[in-house]
Design a protein around this motif. Sequence first.
Motif, mmCIF file in Angstrom:
data_model
loop_
_atom_site.group_PDB
_atom_site.id
_atom_site.type_symbol
_atom_site.label_atom_id
_atom_site.label_comp_id
_atom_site.label_asym_id
_atom_site.label_seq_id
_atom_site.Cartn_x
_atom_site.Cartn_y
_atom_site.Cartn_z
ATOM 1 N N PHE A 1 0.834 -1.205 0.000
ATOM 2 C CA PHE A 1 0.000 0.000 0.000
ATOM 3 C C PHE A 1 0.869 1.255 0.000
ATOM 4 O O PHE A 1 0.649 2.185 -0.785
ATOM 5 C CB PHE A 1 -0.915 -0.021 1.222
ATOM 6 C CG PHE A 1 -1.851 1.151 1.319
ATOM 7 C CD1 PHE A 1 -3.030 1.163 0.603
ATOM 8 C CD2 PHE A 1 -1.552 2.234 2.133
ATOM 9 C CE1 PHE A 1 -3.906 2.240 0.688
ATOM 10 C CE2 PHE A 1 -2.413 3.308 2.220
ATOM 11 C CZ PHE A 1 -3.592 3.309 1.497
ATOM 12 N N ALA A 2 1.874 1.287 0.884
ATOM 13 C CA ALA A 2 2.740 2.469 0.961
ATOM 14 C C ALA A 2 3.601 2.597 -0.290
ATOM 15 O O ALA A 2 3.885 3.719 -0.742
ATOM 16 C CB ALA A 2 3.623 2.388 2.199
ATOM 17 N N ALA A 3 4.027 1.466 -0.874
ATOM 18 C CA ALA A 3 4.886 1.522 -2.059
ATOM 19 C C ALA A 3 4.188 2.200 -3.224
ATOM 20 O O ALA A 3 4.824 2.923 -4.009
ATOM 21 C CB ALA A 3 5.319 0.114 -2.449
ATOM 22 N N ALA A 4 2.880 1.988 -3.374
ATOM 23 C CA ALA A 4 2.145 2.631 -4.465
ATOM 24 C C ALA A 4 2.162 4.148 -4.316
ATOM 25 O O ALA A 4 2.324 4.882 -5.311
ATOM 26 C CB ALA A 4 0.710 2.106 -4.502
ATOM 27 N N TYR A 5 1.999 4.637 -3.108
ATOM 28 C CA TYR A 5 2.013 6.089 -2.891
ATOM 29 C C TYR A 5 3.425 6.656 -3.023
ATOM 30 O O TYR A 5 3.614 7.746 -3.565
ATOM 31 C CB TYR A 5 1.434 6.411 -1.512
ATOM 32 C CG TYR A 5 -0.069 6.284 -1.466
ATOM 33 C CD1 TYR A 5 -0.886 7.376 -1.728
ATOM 34 C CD2 TYR A 5 -0.677 5.075 -1.181
ATOM 35 C CE1 TYR A 5 -2.261 7.264 -1.689
ATOM 36 C CE2 TYR A 5 -2.055 4.945 -1.140
ATOM 37 C CZ TYR A 5 -2.837 6.049 -1.401
ATOM 38 O OH TYR A 5 -4.211 5.930 -1.373
ATOM 39 N N ILE A 6 4.421 5.923 -2.529
ATOM 40 C CA ILE A 6 5.800 6.388 -2.673
ATOM 41 C C ILE A 6 6.199 6.433 -4.141
ATOM 42 O O ILE A 6 6.928 7.339 -4.577
ATOM 43 C CB ILE A 6 6.744 5.482 -1.859
ATOM 44 C CG1 ILE A 6 6.511 5.693 -0.365
ATOM 45 C CG2 ILE A 6 8.198 5.767 -2.201
ATOM 46 C CD1 ILE A 6 7.314 4.774 0.515
ATOM 47 N N ALA A 7 5.708 5.471 -4.922
ATOM 48 C CA ALA A 7 6.023 5.460 -6.354
ATOM 49 C C ALA A 7 5.529 6.734 -7.029
ATOM 50 O O ALA A 7 6.225 7.314 -7.874
ATOM 51 C CB ALA A 7 5.395 4.230 -7.012
#
Length: 438
Positions: free
Chosen positions: A313-319
Amino acid sequence: MSDTDAQSVFFMRDTMLPQVPPPAGQSGPVRWLRENLFSGWFNTILTICGLIALYFLLRGLLPWFAHSVWTADTLSECRQIIAAKWGPDATGACFAVVRERWTQWLFGFYPRHLYWRPVLTLVLMFVAMAPVLFPGVPRKLMIFSAIYPFLGFWLLWGGSAWVPLGGMAGFVLGYIAWRVLRENRPLVGILVAVVIALLWWLLLAGPVIDLFRSIAPLAIESVRSDRFGGFVLSLTIGVAAIAISLPLGIALALGRQSDMFLIKTLSVGFIEFIRGVPLITLLFTASLLLNYFLPPGTNFDIILRVIIMVSLFAAAYIAEVIRGGLAALPRGQYEAADSLGLDYFQAQRLIVLPQALKISIPGIVSVFIGLFKDTTLVIFVGLLDPLKGITDAVRASIDWKGIYWEPYIFVGSIFFLFCFGMSRYSMYLERRLKRDHR
């Protein structure tokens, strides 16, 4: 001498004027108040309204905090002490509940005689983070930073030492394969490293671990995941998810800008799907549905499942944050990398990503702060977070039934300290990496 000649004679002072203090309204607190609080009629009205609101707020809060009780065994005893000291109509905070149950908020239901293990894990975490976060720390400690995730897992969950060692062996084998192939075929080296690591974990790690366990049973007392709770649980999920989501987010951001259709499509699809689904839905997926996709009889720890879902979940926003940093770079930076004869991976590692990550620091830290606070949502999958799970457990006790604000103030204060520390480090990092001084 004519008037014209008199006007052509210039006067130059040969002594300095003595220093005089500035006007009263141009220095000190008076100047600050005038510039920040009373700079105009509208700002003056807002200041007065704010002071009135602050007065009414403090009028109710200050007596409540001033009448605090820190030593009592029950809520009723707290109220008796307040009534005896400040009168029957007085109100006050009963922070004795924090004094009595602070270990429960910090450690949940972790065995009391094993408190040293999460404390040691926390101390070692700061040691492992030091060479990553601060440039003055010796780089040799990076070896410990790479080992720490497996050591921390073993200290928290316990059990056989060969389990984390077997997991670490997969990364070591993948790293060796990548080092061998990275010079001539960097992309192939990455793919081979991933395949070798997966084959090790899925096929070979289990038998090898069982073999070494039978030869040398190195183990400490194991702790089930349902004994985790409080800030031990939040820090475990938060720190692990932050460490996993950052490199995964970088890979997704680069994949979204890739010229290869398949990689770009998969990256865009993953990012848009994850960003379009609430985190609670992913947590329920981790809790209920993930086992259906695993081999029968597989017992995948619930905390590890939650860490995986929160990390995705966090990786999508960081991307998306990093993609904004990549888009902010001038086209000349890419052309400069091409003119130097660098390949794609060298250009990204040496020129593009360092600048993009520097631009993206505020957004990345904002995602991290939100991620750490979102660890309280694990209450919906049966894990006892500090805000709701442990607080409800404390309030369910007969001794503290009816207490309300004090637990939330205590938990909120600890969350504030961690989040404020992350924001301060973000500002420190921005100042350290700033090069365009004016």
